[in-house]
Design a protein around this motif. Structure first.
Motif, PDB file in Angstrom:
ATOM      1  N   VAL A  32       0.919  -1.163   0.013  1.00 55.36           N
ATOM      2  CA  VAL A  32      -0.071  -0.006  -0.018  1.00 55.36           C
ATOM      3  C   VAL A  32       0.851   1.207   0.105  1.00 55.36           C
ATOM      4  O   VAL A  32       0.589   2.433  -0.793  1.00 55.36           O
ATOM      5  CB  VAL A  32      -0.910  -0.137   1.261  1.00 55.36           C
ATOM      6  N   VAL A  33       1.827   1.430   0.835  1.00 53.31           N
ATOM      7  CA  VAL A  33       2.785   2.449   0.969  1.00 53.31           C
ATOM      8  C   VAL A  33       3.526   2.723  -0.306  1.00 53.31           C
ATOM      9  O   VAL A  33       3.484   3.921  -0.937  1.00 53.31           O
ATOM     10  CB  VAL A  33       3.621   2.380   2.196  1.00 53.31           C
ATOM     11  N   MET A  34       4.347   1.695  -0.789  1.00 51.41           N
ATOM     12  CA  MET A  34       5.167   1.922  -1.879  1.00 51.41           C
ATOM     13  C   MET A  34       4.344   2.002  -3.296  1.00 51.41           C
ATOM     14  O   MET A  34       4.725   2.340  -4.278  1.00 51.41           O
ATOM     15  CB  MET A  34       5.954   0.500  -1.949  1.00 51.41           C
ATOM     16  N   TRP A  35       3.337   1.260  -3.421  1.00 51.57           N
ATOM     17  CA  TRP A  35       2.444   1.154  -4.718  1.00 51.57           C
ATOM     18  C   TRP A  35       1.449   2.498  -4.931  1.00 51.57           C
ATOM     19  O   TRP A  35       1.256   2.781  -5.627  1.00 51.57           O
ATOM     20  CB  TRP A  35       1.976  -0.052  -4.996  1.00 51.57           C
ATOM     21  N   PHE A  36       0.992   2.898  -3.745  1.00 59.21           N
ATOM     22  CA  PHE A  36      -0.068   3.816  -3.701  1.00 59.21           C
ATOM     23  C   PHE A  36       0.060   5.064  -2.898  1.00 59.21           C
ATOM     24  O   PHE A  36      -0.353   6.113  -3.405  1.00 59.21           O
ATOM     25  CB  PHE A  36      -1.515   2.994  -3.343  1.00 59.21           C
ATOM     26  N   VAL A  37       0.688   5.048  -1.856  1.00 65.00           N
ATOM     27  CA  VAL A  37       0.821   6.258  -0.942  1.00 65.00           C
ATOM     28  C   VAL A  37       2.015   7.262  -1.492  1.00 65.00           C
ATOM     29  O   VAL A  37       1.891   8.235  -1.938  1.00 65.00           O
ATOM     30  CB  VAL A  37       1.051   5.903   0.363  1.00 65.00           C
ATOM     31  N   LYS A  91       2.158  11.002  -3.103  1.00 68.43           N
ATOM     32  CA  LYS A  91       3.093  11.997  -2.336  1.00 68.43           C
ATOM     33  C   LYS A  91       3.930  12.503  -3.380  1.00 68.43           C
ATOM     34  O   LYS A  91       4.055  13.948  -3.553  1.00 68.43           O
ATOM     35  CB  LYS A  91       3.922  11.518  -1.293  1.00 68.43           C
ATOM     36  N   ILE A  92       4.541  11.905  -4.505  1.00 68.88           N
ATOM     37  CA  ILE A  92       5.232  12.273  -5.368  1.00 68.88           C
ATOM     38  C   ILE A  92       4.555  13.175  -6.410  1.00 68.88           C
ATOM     39  O   ILE A  92       5.000  14.383  -6.574  1.00 68.88           O
ATOM     40  CB  ILE A  92       5.722  11.265  -6.529  1.00 68.88           C
ATOM     41  N   ASP A  93       3.074  12.747  -6.587  1.00 75.47           N
ATOM     42  CA  ASP A  93       2.363  13.819  -7.749  1.00 75.47           C
ATOM     43  C   ASP A  93       2.151  15.046  -6.551  1.00 75.47           C
ATOM     44  O   ASP A  93       1.973  16.108  -7.420  1.00 75.47           O
ATOM     45  CB  ASP A  93       0.724  12.810  -7.843  1.00 75.47           C
TER      46      ASP A  93
END
Length: 154
Positions: free
Chosen positions: A139-144, A148-150
């Motif tokens: 969840v953190v690496m693929w979606f959160v 944050k980058i965006d």
């Protein structure tokens, strides 16, 4: 009409479809490895001695992998069937949703597989801990992180 990238709308759509299909190749490798592993497990003597719960978790992982395979390969099939119809923009829109759902299924399948392995090797507490840790990592690496980058890109 030429956009700020110097590409026409058609060129951009062509590039986007190509990028989507390339990304699918990366995800599909993980699905194929996982699916192969899950298929071989049922032919071992140890599997036949597994509890009903362990067999149900295994089948859940297999079904999540099947769903992931279907969702991740669908855009390639759509592109092949529809590439001459002028529907690239729609293929990209629906394909993006399919890929995101496929990635979610892949994350769930891998998490379920890790949890099952932890259960068989170390017991139910390890299953819970490693299942939760795996799910959180996905969840953190693929979606959160992408959100944050965006947000930071604006």
């Amino acid at each position: 009409m030429v956009e700020h990238t110097g590409e026409t709308k058609n060129e951009r759509l062509t590039r986007n479809v190509s990028e989507l299909l390339q990304e699918l190749r990366v995800a599909q490798a993980g699905v194929q490895i996982l699916f192969g592993f899950l298929l071989t497990v049922v032919f071992t003597d140890e599997f036949h001695e597994a509890s009903g719960f362990e067999k149900a978790v295994h089948l859940t992982a297999v079904l999540l992998t099947v769903c992931s395979t279907v969702l991740l390969t669908a855009p390639a099939a759509w592109h092949r069937l529809l590439f001459r119809t002028g529907n690239r923009e729609r293929i990209l829109t629906v394909g993006n949703r399919s890929v995101l759902a496929g990635l979610a299924c892949l994350a769930a399948a891998i998490t379920t597989t890790v949890a099952l392995i932890a259960k068989v090797v170390y017991g139910p507490i390890a299953m819970t801990i490693l299942g939760v840790v795996s799910a959180v990592l996905f969840v953190v690496m693929w979606f959160v992180v992408p959100k944050k980058i965006d947000r930071n890109g604006d």
